[in-house]
Design a protein around this motif. Sequence first.
Motif, short mmCIF file in Angstrom:
data_model
loop_
_atom_site.label_atom_id
_atom_site.label_comp_id
_atom_site.label_asym_id
_atom_site.label_seq_id
_atom_site.Cartn_x
_atom_site.Cartn_y
_atom_site.Cartn_z
N TRP A 116 -31.13 12.27 -64.23
CA TRP A 116 -31.41 12.64 -65.51
C TRP A 116 -31.78 11.48 -66.39
O TRP A 116 -31.30 10.32 -66.30
CB TRP A 116 -29.99 13.22 -66.21
CG TRP A 116 -29.62 14.53 -65.64
CD1 TRP A 116 -29.38 14.67 -64.22
CD2 TRP A 116 -29.61 15.85 -66.58
NE1 TRP A 116 -28.99 16.29 -64.24
CE2 TRP A 116 -29.12 16.88 -65.47
CE3 TRP A 116 -29.95 16.13 -67.66
CZ2 TRP A 116 -29.00 18.08 -65.95
CZ3 TRP A 116 -29.89 17.28 -68.16
CH2 TRP A 116 -29.51 18.48 -67.34
N THR A 117 -32.61 11.75 -67.36
CA THR A 117 -33.11 10.71 -68.34
C THR A 117 -31.93 10.70 -69.50
O THR A 117 -32.07 11.76 -70.05
CB THR A 117 -34.49 11.13 -68.96
OG1 THR A 117 -35.45 10.88 -67.84
CG2 THR A 117 -35.07 10.06 -70.02
N VAL A 118 -31.62 9.54 -69.81
CA VAL A 118 -30.36 9.58 -70.73
C VAL A 118 -31.00 8.72 -72.04
O VAL A 118 -31.39 7.68 -71.80
CB VAL A 118 -29.08 8.99 -70.24
CG1 VAL A 118 -27.86 8.92 -71.28
CG2 VAL A 118 -28.64 9.58 -68.84
N ILE A 119 -30.75 9.40 -73.02
CA ILE A 119 -31.18 8.71 -74.34
C ILE A 119 -30.01 8.77 -75.30
O ILE A 119 -29.36 9.95 -75.43
CB ILE A 119 -32.44 9.40 -74.75
CG1 ILE A 119 -33.31 9.61 -73.76
CG2 ILE A 119 -32.76 9.21 -76.13
CD1 ILE A 119 -34.59 10.49 -74.12
N THR A 120 -30.04 7.73 -75.95
CA THR A 120 -28.77 7.56 -77.12
C THR A 120 -29.68 7.84 -78.48
O THR A 120 -30.79 7.30 -78.70
CB THR A 120 -28.20 6.25 -77.22
OG1 THR A 120 -28.99 5.17 -77.29
CG2 THR A 120 -27.31 6.31 -75.73
N ALA A 121 -28.81 8.45 -79.51
CA ALA A 121 -29.45 8.56 -80.84
C ALA A 121 -28.58 7.88 -81.84
O ALA A 121 -27.28 8.11 -81.80
CB ALA A 121 -29.57 10.10 -81.35
N THR A 122 -28.93 6.84 -82.65
CA THR A 122 -28.18 6.17 -83.53
C THR A 122 -28.56 6.54 -84.84
O THR A 122 -29.80 6.46 -85.24
CB THR A 122 -28.25 4.55 -83.18
OG1 THR A 122 -27.94 4.57 -82.00
CG2 THR A 122 -27.41 3.70 -84.12
N HIS A 123 -27.71 6.78 -85.83
CA HIS A 123 -28.06 7.04 -86.95
C HIS A 123 -28.60 5.75 -88.00
O HIS A 123 -27.86 4.71 -87.77
CB HIS A 123 -27.00 7.63 -87.89
CG HIS A 123 -27.17 8.24 -89.09
ND1 HIS A 123 -26.44 7.90 -90.29
CD2 HIS A 123 -28.24 9.10 -89.55
CE1 HIS A 123 -27.12 8.87 -91.36
NE2 HIS A 123 -28.03 9.47 -90.79
N GLY A 124 -29.66 5.96 -88.39
CA GLY A 124 -30.37 4.45 -88.90
C GLY A 124 -30.26 4.21 -90.35
O GLY A 124 -30.13 2.83 -90.44
N PRO A 125 -30.37 5.20 -91.45
CA PRO A 125 -30.74 4.47 -92.76
C PRO A 125 -29.70 3.68 -93.15
O PRO A 125 -28.54 3.96 -93.23
CB PRO A 125 -30.95 5.85 -93.39
CG PRO A 125 -30.09 6.88 -92.55
CD PRO A 125 -30.36 6.40 -91.26
N GLY A 126 -29.95 2.48 -93.79
CA GLY A 126 -29.10 1.66 -94.54
C GLY A 126 -28.03 0.89 -93.76
O GLY A 126 -27.76 -0.26 -94.20
N THR A 127 -28.23 1.09 -92.63
CA THR A 127 -27.19 0.36 -91.71
C THR A 127 -28.18 -0.53 -90.50
O THR A 127 -27.52 -1.79 -90.27
CB THR A 127 -26.24 0.82 -90.91
OG1 THR A 127 -26.85 2.03 -90.11
CG2 THR A 127 -25.42 1.76 -91.97
N VAL A 128 -29.10 -0.14 -90.04
CA VAL A 128 -29.85 -1.11 -88.89
C VAL A 128 -31.31 -0.98 -89.19
O VAL A 128 -31.75 0.07 -89.55
CB VAL A 128 -29.45 -0.27 -87.61
CG1 VAL A 128 -27.97 -0.56 -87.21
CG2 VAL A 128 -29.77 1.27 -87.34
#
Length: 451
Positions: A116-128
């Motif tokens: 399986w292709t495993v992908i992570t989603a990180t919430h971005g605005p204002g922090t990174v």
Amino acid sequence: MPPGSRQAVHVESGFGYGAIGADIHVFGDGTPLYLLELWRVPRTPEPNWLLESPSRMLNARYEVADFTGREEDLAQLHQWRDSRPRLAARWLYGPGGQGKTRLAAEFAARSADQGWTVITATHGPGTVHPPPGSQDLRLRHARGVLLIVDYADRWPLTHLTWLFSNALLHRPGMPTRILLLARTGDTWPAVRATLANHEASTSTHQLAPLSSDGSEQRAEMYDAARSSFATFYGIADPSDIPPPAPLDHEDFGLTLAVHMAALVAVDARATGSRLPSDMAGLTIYLLDREHLHWARLHGDGTHELNPAERTYRTSPQVMNQVVFAAALTGAVPAPTGAATLRDLGLAHDAPQLLADHGVCYPPANPTIPTVLEPLYPDRLAEDFLALTLPGHTADYPAAPWAPATAETVLTAETVQTAEAAHTARTWDPTGNVPTVGEAAPRPTSPAPSPP
């Protein structure tokens, strides 16, 4: 993008981020709503660095303790992943310290091993800020795609809506699974309604407390963690290191609590320290080690031959306040971190303070230049906040500046998102510890309307 094409990301100023095989959703100023990255095997830190501050071994991203005790939950995730629907989402929830992140990491590793292709989603605005370059998310010969979304209950619903619309998740015939990690199920109904627009199969998975009914689950987890930690201390046979308290106590229903018991027991044996006898004592023991680390780094400049050559200059008292602020903000870009310190009256030394704090708590992702990385695990940071605030009876010094610092950080214009209000709630070790509220989300610029 046609086969054989190459994507080049060129940045004149600011940051650049590209994704091949997926959409990128951004604010009007170009800041991504979220970042998609291929899951990577976690790096193993240097043993000496871990031993400087033992709580680092509890950070799930380092996977110091061997995975054990959640095999039934792991089997349920595998069964869900291999079910028939093309698109399915699952809300995995439980209180902080229950083991969600570690379980998801083990599931990710085994899924990747199985094609399986495993992908992570990180919430971005204002922090990174995004890492430089691009992510190649094309699904070459993939058995399916697994997307893992941590802290999903902290994402604004509109941002999750955009994420769910990403073309990456809608390839005809490609099995796709979305695993969302959260502390509670409170926001799940609205998220589920959004997923219904994509005809996704939905389900929940509540991570239950560790069993105390004689199944040996807690004992097995303690033994595995004790052996893992003992390796870093050079203890060849830790089998005679008992738990600091009976593991069938209700306090040890959390995976983190069992790991804390194992770590403190091993550290106390290695250092000859007195072993605490309850959960509050375990927390205070680890926080005392944080204070000791700050003090050792600062040293005593009056007895040095060349004090001017010192690189670490922050006193333990000031570092205490910076760590407190970081537990509330979470990791932020350097200008935001400097503004936070300015709001706290520490602007005169902001670059030095941020650099010294980064020595103690470096960015989680070295490719993303953030500052004010919080103390981990989250639960320990929450305990630190509660114990630093006045109003409790625990044997830990409250700081008179803590209430004003909390109010300043949580109401400042520099706190721009729900992630910036890093702490959602606090474990109560004494029955008389105040909780810290969560600031309302304030995005850096208006988000696009959901699709």
